[in-house]
Each structure stands twice: as structure tokens, then as C-alpha cells.
Design an enzyme around this catalytic site. Structure first.
Site, mmCIF file in Angstrom:
data_model
loop_
_atom_site.group_PDB
_atom_site.id
_atom_site.type_symbol
_atom_site.label_atom_id
_atom_site.label_comp_id
_atom_site.label_asym_id
_atom_site.label_seq_id
_atom_site.Cartn_x
_atom_site.Cartn_y
_atom_site.Cartn_z
ATOM 1 N N PRO A 1 27.030 20.024 -48.204
ATOM 2 C CA PRO A 1 27.314 20.015 -49.773
ATOM 3 C C PRO A 1 25.703 20.429 -50.151
ATOM 4 O O PRO A 1 25.865 21.099 -51.589
ATOM 5 C CB PRO A 1 27.782 18.865 -50.244
ATOM 6 C CG PRO A 1 27.559 17.789 -49.151
ATOM 7 C CD PRO A 1 27.511 18.730 -47.701
ATOM 8 N N ASP B 1 13.203 5.539 9.730
ATOM 9 C CA ASP B 1 13.977 4.162 10.183
ATOM 10 C C ASP B 1 14.117 3.299 9.208
ATOM 11 O O ASP B 1 13.772 3.677 7.818
ATOM 12 C CB ASP B 1 13.435 3.844 11.449
ATOM 13 C CG ASP B 1 12.000 3.554 11.521
ATOM 14 O OD1 ASP B 1 11.591 2.985 10.545
ATOM 15 O OD2 ASP B 1 11.260 3.880 12.359
ATOM 16 N N LYS C 1 19.448 3.568 12.639
ATOM 17 C CA LYS C 1 20.754 3.441 13.127
ATOM 18 C C LYS C 1 21.744 4.697 13.208
ATOM 19 O O LYS C 1 22.608 4.603 12.379
ATOM 20 C CB LYS C 1 21.494 2.222 12.106
ATOM 21 C CG LYS C 1 21.167 2.868 10.647
ATOM 22 C CD LYS C 1 21.979 1.753 9.821
ATOM 23 C CE LYS C 1 22.227 2.167 8.177
ATOM 24 N NZ LYS C 1 21.620 3.141 7.531
ATOM 25 N N GLY D 1 7.158 3.127 8.295
ATOM 26 C CA GLY D 1 6.784 2.204 7.295
ATOM 27 C C GLY D 1 5.095 1.943 7.731
ATOM 28 O O GLY D 1 4.776 1.867 8.583
ATOM 29 N N GLY D 2 4.729 1.671 6.486
ATOM 30 C CA GLY D 2 3.309 1.124 6.690
ATOM 31 C C GLY D 2 2.237 1.997 6.982
ATOM 32 O O GLY D 2 2.289 3.548 6.596
ATOM 33 N N THR E 1 -0.972 -0.303 5.188
ATOM 34 C CA THR E 1 -0.274 -1.162 6.028
ATOM 35 C C THR E 1 0.471 -2.454 5.386
ATOM 36 O O THR E 1 -0.226 -2.934 4.143
ATOM 37 C CB THR E 1 -1.181 -1.394 7.318
ATOM 38 O OG1 THR E 1 -0.297 -1.969 8.184
ATOM 39 C CG2 THR E 1 -2.155 -2.262 6.891
ATOM 40 N N MET F 1 5.781 -8.480 13.008
ATOM 41 C CA MET F 1 7.101 -8.637 13.698
ATOM 42 C C MET F 1 7.233 -9.980 14.259
ATOM 43 O O MET F 1 7.695 -10.468 15.293
ATOM 44 C CB MET F 1 7.148 -7.705 14.810
ATOM 45 C CG MET F 1 6.976 -6.101 14.607
ATOM 46 S SD MET F 1 6.721 -4.934 15.880
ATOM 47 C CE MET F 1 4.964 -5.264 16.089
HETATM 48 N N1 SAH Z 1 3.432 0.262 10.932
HETATM 49 C C1 SAH Z 1 3.834 -0.718 10.091
HETATM 50 C C2 SAH Z 1 4.415 -2.174 10.834
HETATM 51 C C3 SAH Z 1 5.461 -1.596 11.691
HETATM 52 S S1 SAH Z 1 5.796 -2.902 12.617
HETATM 53 C C4 SAH Z 1 2.761 -1.426 9.041
HETATM 54 O O1 SAH Z 1 1.603 -0.573 9.161
HETATM 55 O O2 SAH Z 1 2.935 -1.986 7.929
HETATM 56 C C5 SAH Z 1 7.130 -3.659 11.810
HETATM 57 C C6 SAH Z 1 6.664 -5.074 10.947
HETATM 58 O O3 SAH Z 1 5.808 -4.928 10.107
HETATM 59 C C7 SAH Z 1 7.909 -5.909 10.192
HETATM 60 O O4 SAH Z 1 8.381 -6.641 11.574
HETATM 61 C C8 SAH Z 1 6.817 -6.829 9.445
HETATM 62 O O5 SAH Z 1 6.293 -7.792 9.993
HETATM 63 C C9 SAH Z 1 6.095 -5.834 8.981
HETATM 64 N N2 SAH Z 1 6.400 -5.388 7.688
HETATM 65 C C10 SAH Z 1 6.612 -3.961 7.376
HETATM 66 N N3 SAH Z 1 6.832 -3.726 6.175
HETATM 67 C C11 SAH Z 1 6.604 -4.989 5.532
HETATM 68 C C12 SAH Z 1 7.002 -5.549 4.257
HETATM 69 N N4 SAH Z 1 7.160 -4.769 3.136
HETATM 70 N N5 SAH Z 1 6.871 -6.734 3.939
HETATM 71 C C13 SAH Z 1 6.745 -7.658 4.916
HETATM 72 N N6 SAH Z 1 6.357 -7.323 6.214
HETATM 73 C C14 SAH Z 1 6.559 -5.829 6.530
#
Ligand code: SAH
Length: 473
Positions: free
Chosen positions: A43, A248, A270, A301-302, A331, A383
Site C-alpha cells: 500500500p 575399513d 566388513k 586410519g592414522g 598417527t 591394538m
Molecule cells: N595406522 C594407524 C594404526 C592402526 S592399528 C595409526 O597410525 O594410527 C589400529 C590401532 O590404532 C587401534 O587398535 C588403536 O590402538 C589405535 N587407534 C587408531 N585410531 C585411534 C583413535 N582414534 N583412538 C585411539 N586409538 C586409535
């Protein structure tokens, strides 16, 4: 996903804005930029609206909004301070299936107007799903600084060659490959620095060069302990180029989601409900995929070379003549240490650190416990969770004091990280009722005591404690 982002073509389409104030004018201007034909209903009109109307850019209808009006429009935006009208606009649009946005009222919106970053034909839209427009603006500001201004020119250039490339490379993967090679090479630099002719020449030459069969590669990429922020830039870049991901359970979904949507995903942890794929099969899988010409990202991982069996995978690929690259990662020991406030070395009490496998019978070799009990070092067991009793008992049996500080970091660097500190003698009993899960890391040494001095609590690292750590350092 909160909202599906789509980009709408509004060129020469009729759109309606309800409201005569400055907010309505801003919305109208945005719609004009998208090429829409804009009508405003109100308006009364503010100065800016009158100016737009007088310049013939918009049509202003001097009236109050009422039922039936929205039917002639593709899209409607309301920006009035009248709650009843806003509600009526929304209801009307919903009834007619017309997209509607009411300014500042997310509950009365069927679409959101995002924050926008523009580079020529490139449009980047940011939405927080209506949670915080300020945060969206902040993200926009970051993107503005991150994306070079010349990307608009680059996009136009690529657009001009799109058809020619389609003719030359009929298969989608070939085309993707071609463009990735172009954008990874000097083309981006040429186009964004104004050297258009050189850029065109570069594309032309590549377009007419003989086609060579693509060679597959294997990249062993360390993805760090879990927090996606701990990926390296190289890991992220390769992750986004990979054709197939092999991973993995140590690699969280938040990291896998950073890859291209079309990339094939193979979970060897898995795989399809079966047990973990045996290592030899994984090695072979990597070679087979690379031989199909794929760029295979083997996510670890790591760090791939720390208890990651990266060496074996690399050896197998190399033996098959497949080119490989390794990308180091943070790591678990480093990640867990940083996020739990336990330095791995310290001038006063740990001059060295050892990464030890907690699989105490790794391929028949018993751990050299005698070497591990020496003073002045930190032990990090990977581990080791399942063997925590044995590890603590053996270290004491070989002479390590029962009151040596020890910690377990569960799911280190992830949002649900837990840290338990104790002594060698009582660590196993202190974690017994805690239902600890994998992955967990055991840290043994005087450095564990420093955690308290650094101000870390028993829970996962809070931003405040990280700040304290920063100022401590
Ligand atoms: N290559 C990886 C290790 C693989 S062996 C690195 O350098 O970290 C897998 C082991 O790593 C697990 O059993 C655990 O002991 C350790 N790990 C990996 N990620 C982890 C996390 N976020 N917290 C605690 N431990 C971890």
C-alpha cells in the site's frame, strides 16, 4: 540434508515481492539480478522502491495483498512486518504449490534464500537451514577470500570448449579425466591471470593430442585418527580425485563423505556382511582396481606406515607394476596425545617414545619387555585393549614400578573421546566396568601425569582446555 539446494532459472519469469520497505527492495534487487520480472505489492512504497519503479525496473502495485494474487507468479517473497499478511502469503502459496519465502521467518518458507558467492557464471550458495544467517555470511566471507576472482573467466572458458570436448571424448570418464588434467595443470593459472589466449592454446593442444589409455594408480592415504580436521591437504585433494575408495572401520564416515559422490566405495572392514577381507585379498583388490585404470584411494586410519600394513600393500602394487603414492597421516599416538593433554615426550621425564603393538604375539615374536621398562621413555600401545591386563602385568614383572602412570584413550580425537588415567597396577581394574570400545590406545609413562597440570579434565578435550594447552605451550 536439511534442504535440497537447486538453482532456479528465473529469466523473464514473473515473481512477486510483498512489502514496500527496504527489505522488500533488497529482495527485489536480488531477483532482478537473476533476470526475473519483479512485481511488488504494497500500500505504501519507500524511496528506493519508488526509484526502482520510476526507472521501469519493477512494477509497483499500490494495494494490500489478498487471496488469489499469487497464482500468476513463479515464486513469491514476502517482506512485510504484518504477521497476518505474511501468514496469508505463505498459506496461499502452499495451496497453489508456489515456492515462497517470508523474510526472517523460516517456518513460513518453502525455500531459503542462501548467502551467495558469485564468480561470473559460478554461483555458490550457503545455507545454515535457517539456523544462523550470520554464520552463513561468515562462511560466505571465507569463500570470497578463498576463490580467486578469475574463476568466472575460467568457467566461461571451460563452457566454450564443453561441446568440442564431448565430441573428442565420448565417454564420461574420459571427459572427467581430461578436465581434471586441465584444471590440475597450468590452465587455471593462465585463465585466472588474464592470459586467455595462452589458456585457449593450452586446451586446443591437449584436445588434439593423441589419446593415451589412462593408467591406474594406488594411493595409500593416511586419514589420521578420526577428526576430519586432522586430514592433510594432500589427503583431501587425492580423496576428491579418487575413482574408488577402499577403507575399513578405522576411517569414519565423515571422512569418506569428503570424497566425490560418484566414487565407488568398498568397505573391506566388513565387506557386504562378511568378515574382514584377508590382507592378501585386499592387496590383490587394489592391484585389480588399478589395472582397470582406476585411481584407487586406499584409506588408512592414522598413518599408513604405522601398524597399517601399508608396506605390504605397497609392495604388492609395486610388484604388479602399479604406480603408488603414500600420503602420511597423523598417527593415533599423536592425535590421542594432543587431544588428551598427554605430551609424548617431555624434557624432564621422557626423552623417547616407543610405538608398540599390543598384539603381544605378533607373528610369533613376543614383545621385548625388558627393553620397554627402561626409565625416561613413553610407551604407546596400539591394538592393546584386549591385552591390557597382560601388558600391565608384564611391564611390572620386568621391573616397571606399579605406580607408573598409565592412560587409555578411547576413540581419540572423535567427539565421544574418553580418557582414563590410572597407574600400571590399577589400570585394568579401573577400566573394567567402562565397556571400552575400539579403537583405544594405551599410554604408559610419567608424561601421563602432565595431563592434570595442563588442565585437561577426565572428559574429552573441551575448547577451553585446548586454549589452556595453547597458552601453556
Ligand atoms: N595406522 C594407524 C594404526 C592402526 S592399528 C595409526 O597410525 O594410527 C589400529 C590401532 O590404532 C587401534 O587398535 C588403536 O590402538 C589405535 N587407534 C587408531 N585410531 C585411534 C583413535 N582414534 N583412538 C585411539 N586409538 C586409535
Amino acid at each position: 540434508m536439511e534442504n535440497l539446494p537447486i538453482f532456479m532459472n528465473l529469466k523473464d519469469r514473473n515473481v512477486l515481492v510483498i512489502g514496500g520497505g527496504v527489505v522488500a527492495v533488497r529482495k527485489a534487487e536480488l531477483l532482478l539480478q537473476a533476470g526475473a520480472r519483479v512485481t511488488l505489492i504494497a500500500p505504501r512504497a519507500c524511496k528506493e522502491l519508488l526509484a526502482l519503479h520510476d526507472a521501469g525496473k519493477v512494477v509497483w502495485k499500490e494495494q494490500t495483498f489478498g487471496p488469489g494474487i499469487v497464482r500468476n507468479y513463479r515464486l513469491v517473497v514476502a517482506a512485510t512486518d504484518n504477521q497476518a499478511i505474511n501468514r496469508l502469503v505463505f498459506d496461499e502459496c502452499e495451496r497453489h504449490g508456489i515456492p515462497v519465502n517470508v523474510a526472517d521467518q523460516p517456518q513460513l518458507c518453502s525455500f531459503i534464500l542462501p548467502s551467495i558467492v558469485e564468480r561470473g557464471p559460478i554461483t555458490i550458495a550457503v545455507s545454515t537451514g535457517g539456523r544462523s544467517p550470520i554464520l552463513a555470511r561468515l562462511l560466505k566471507a571465507r569463500l570470497e577470500t578463498y576463490i580467486p576472482a578469475g574463476f568466472g573467466v575460467l568457467a566461461d572458458l571451460l563452457g566454450r570448449y564443453r561441446n568440442a570436448v564431448k565430441v573428442r571424448f565420448p565417454r564420461l570418464e574420459q571427459r572427467r579425466d581430461f578436465w581434471e588434467r586441465m584444471l590440475d595443470g597450468p590452465l587455471t593459472q593462465l585463465a585466472t591471470s588474464g592470459r586467455n589466449e595462452a589458456a585457449e592454446k593450452f586446451i586446443e593442444e591437449a584436445l588434439h593430442a593423441p589419446i593415451v589409455a589412462k593408467q591406474g594408480e594406488v594411493w595409500l592415504i593416511g586419514t589420521g585418527p578420526g577428526d576430519p580436521d586432522l586430514l592433510t591437504l594432500k589427503a583431501l585433494r587425492l580423496l576428491q580425485q579418487a575413482d574408488v575408495l577402499v577403507y575399513d572401520r578405522l576411517v569414519p564416515e565423515s571422512i569418506i563423505n569428503l570424497a566425490r559422490r560418484e566414487a565407488e566405495r568398498i568397505d573391506v572392514g566388513k565387506s557386504m556382511g562378511r568378515h574382514t577381507l584377508p590382507q592378501n585379498d585386499i592387496n590383490q583388490l587394489l592391484v585389480d582396481l588399478a589395472r582397470q585404470g582406476k585411481r584407487v584411494a586406499r584409506l588408512k586410519g592414522g598413518d599408513p606406515f604405522i601398524f597399517g600394513r601399508g608396506g605390504e600393500e605397497l609392495e604388492c602394487a609395486a610388484a604388479a607394476g602399479v604406480p603408488c603414492q603414500v600420503v602420511p597421516g597423523i598417527t593415533a599416538a599423536s592425535g590421542c596425545a594432543a587431544y588428551s593433554g598427554i605430551p609424548l615426550t617431555h624434557r624432564d621425564c621422557a626423552q623417547s617414545v616407543r610405538f608398540v603393538t599390543g598384539h603381544t604375539k605378533e607373528e610369533g615374536c613376543e614383545i621385548d619387555w625388558r627393553a620397554l621398562v627402561a626409565e625416561g621413555q613413553t610407551l604407546v600401545f596400539y591394538m592393546g585393549l584386549a591385552n591390557v591386563d597382560h601388558i600391565c602385568a608384564q611391564l611390572q614383572a620386568y621391573g616397571m614400578p606399579a605406580d607408573m602412570p598409565a592412560a587409555v584413550v578411547e576413540r581419540g580425537t572423535l567427539p565421544d573421546q574418553r580418557v582414563f588415567t590410572s597407574t600400571l597396577a590399577s589400570l585394568p581394574s579401573s577400566i573394567r566396568g567402562e565397556r571400552l570400545s575400539s579403537p583405544s590406545l594405551i599410554i604408559v609413562g610419567r608424561v601421563v601425569e602432565l595431563r592434570q597440570r595442563l588442565g585437561f579434565s577426565v572428559e574429552a578435550a573441551s575448547p577451553e582446555s585446548l586454549m589452556r594447552l595453547a597458552s601453556f605451550a
